[in-house]
Design an enzyme around this catalytic site. Structure first.
Site, short mmCIF file in Angstrom:
data_model
loop_
_atom_site.label_atom_id
_atom_site.label_comp_id
_atom_site.label_asym_id
_atom_site.label_seq_id
_atom_site.Cartn_x
_atom_site.Cartn_y
_atom_site.Cartn_z
N LYS A 11 0.82 -1.22 0.00
CA LYS A 11 0.00 0.00 0.00
C LYS A 11 0.86 1.27 0.00
O LYS A 11 2.07 1.22 0.27
CB LYS A 11 -0.94 -0.04 1.21
CG LYS A 11 -1.92 -1.22 1.18
CD LYS A 11 -2.91 -1.15 2.33
CE LYS A 11 -3.87 -2.33 2.30
NZ LYS A 11 -4.90 -2.23 3.35
N TYR A 51 -12.50 -2.27 -3.22
CA TYR A 51 -12.96 -2.41 -1.84
C TYR A 51 -14.49 -2.31 -1.73
O TYR A 51 -15.01 -1.99 -0.66
CB TYR A 51 -12.30 -1.35 -0.96
CG TYR A 51 -10.89 -1.71 -0.55
CD1 TYR A 51 -10.63 -2.87 0.19
CD2 TYR A 51 -9.81 -0.89 -0.88
CE1 TYR A 51 -9.34 -3.20 0.59
CE2 TYR A 51 -8.51 -1.22 -0.48
CZ TYR A 51 -8.29 -2.38 0.26
OH TYR A 51 -7.02 -2.71 0.65
N ASN A 114 -2.18 0.17 6.73
CA ASN A 114 -1.59 -1.04 7.30
C ASN A 114 -0.66 -1.80 6.35
O ASN A 114 -0.52 -3.02 6.42
CB ASN A 114 -2.69 -1.96 7.87
CG ASN A 114 -3.65 -2.45 6.80
OD1 ASN A 114 -3.56 -2.03 5.65
ND2 ASN A 114 -4.54 -3.35 7.16
N HIS A 117 -2.04 -5.61 1.65
CA HIS A 117 -3.33 -6.30 1.52
C HIS A 117 -3.07 -7.69 0.96
O HIS A 117 -2.17 -7.87 0.14
CB HIS A 117 -4.26 -5.54 0.55
CG HIS A 117 -5.45 -6.35 0.14
ND1 HIS A 117 -6.59 -6.42 0.90
CD2 HIS A 117 -5.65 -7.19 -0.91
CE1 HIS A 117 -7.46 -7.24 0.33
NE2 HIS A 117 -6.91 -7.72 -0.78
N GLU A 128 -9.74 -10.90 -7.26
CA GLU A 128 -8.77 -9.81 -7.06
C GLU A 128 -7.63 -9.87 -8.08
O GLU A 128 -7.17 -8.83 -8.56
CB GLU A 128 -8.22 -9.85 -5.63
CG GLU A 128 -9.28 -9.49 -4.60
CD GLU A 128 -8.75 -9.41 -3.18
OE1 GLU A 128 -9.51 -8.99 -2.31
OE2 GLU A 128 -7.56 -9.77 -2.94
P1 CMP Z 1 -7.20 -4.79 3.90
O1 CMP Z 1 -6.64 -6.10 4.34
O2 CMP Z 1 -6.70 -4.20 2.64
O3 CMP Z 1 -8.80 -4.90 3.83
C1 CMP Z 1 -9.66 -3.83 4.06
C2 CMP Z 1 -8.94 -2.61 4.56
O4 CMP Z 1 -9.75 -1.66 5.21
C3 CMP Z 1 -7.92 -3.00 5.62
O5 CMP Z 1 -6.87 -3.73 5.07
C4 CMP Z 1 -7.56 -1.65 6.18
O6 CMP Z 1 -6.71 -0.90 5.31
C5 CMP Z 1 -8.95 -0.99 6.19
N1 CMP Z 1 -9.63 -1.15 7.50
C6 CMP Z 1 -10.09 -2.27 8.04
N2 CMP Z 1 -10.67 -2.02 9.24
C7 CMP Z 1 -10.56 -0.69 9.44
C8 CMP Z 1 -10.96 0.18 10.49
N3 CMP Z 1 -11.59 -0.26 11.56
N4 CMP Z 1 -10.67 1.50 10.34
C9 CMP Z 1 -10.03 1.95 9.24
N5 CMP Z 1 -9.64 1.16 8.22
C10 CMP Z 1 -9.88 -0.15 8.31
#
Ligand code: CMP
Length: 146
Positions: A11, A51, A114, A117, A128
């Protein structure tokens, strides 16, 4: 165990931190072989589509903004139980809960930013992977793409 493919995204936060090489090296060292890699800057439409399953969540708009804030590195990784292995290497979505040594423990900023993904199931992986790559852009025997 079956050989699987998963979609992996590094990311914008991790790209900005200069972590592309480190993260790909972690996946390769664990036996996940890249079959396709590209760097792209997602449009808002692409991020919203990717998403879409989260579109009712309160963090959706912010997530889309984050995912379009800079380039990402998208790859197809193949290996034994690749989906679970990749998720194990990433660590928990919330980096405060990610096990030490995982990619998110090392590189994530917070639960949204984070670092990485990964697909969560074989059907999701298929969807995906095809969201980002044509079959002709993925290395490997044609019959393995079916
Ligand atoms: P990802 O594994 O890409 O899948 C969905 C994404 O949404 C996740 O990683 C985070 O980047 C985001 N995400 C999931 N939960 C939260 C949350 N509680 N608050 C903000 N972002 C979130």
């Amino acid at each position: 165990m079956a050989v699987e493919r998963t979609l992996s995204i590094i990311k914008p936060d991790a790209v900005e931190k200069g972590a592309i090489g480190s993260i790909l090296a972690t996946f390769e060292a664990a036996g996940l072989r890249p079959l396709a890699i590209k760097m792209v800057r997602l449009t808002e439409l692409q991020a919203r589509g990717f998403y879409a399953v989260h579109k009712e969540r309160p963090f959706f708009a912010s997530l889309v903004q984050f995912m379009t804030s800079g380039p990402v590195v998208v790859s197809v990784l193949e290996g034994e139980a690749a989906i679970a292995r990749h998720r194990e290497l990433m660590g928990a979505t919330d980096p405060t809960k990610a096990a030490p040594g995982t990619v998110r423990a090392q590189w994530a900023t917070d639960i949204e930013r984070n670092a990485v993904h990964g697909s969560d199931a074989p059907e999701t992986a298929r969807v995906e992977i095809s969201y980002f790559f044509d079959a002709t852009q993925i290395q490997g025997p044609v019959e393995a793409l079916a």
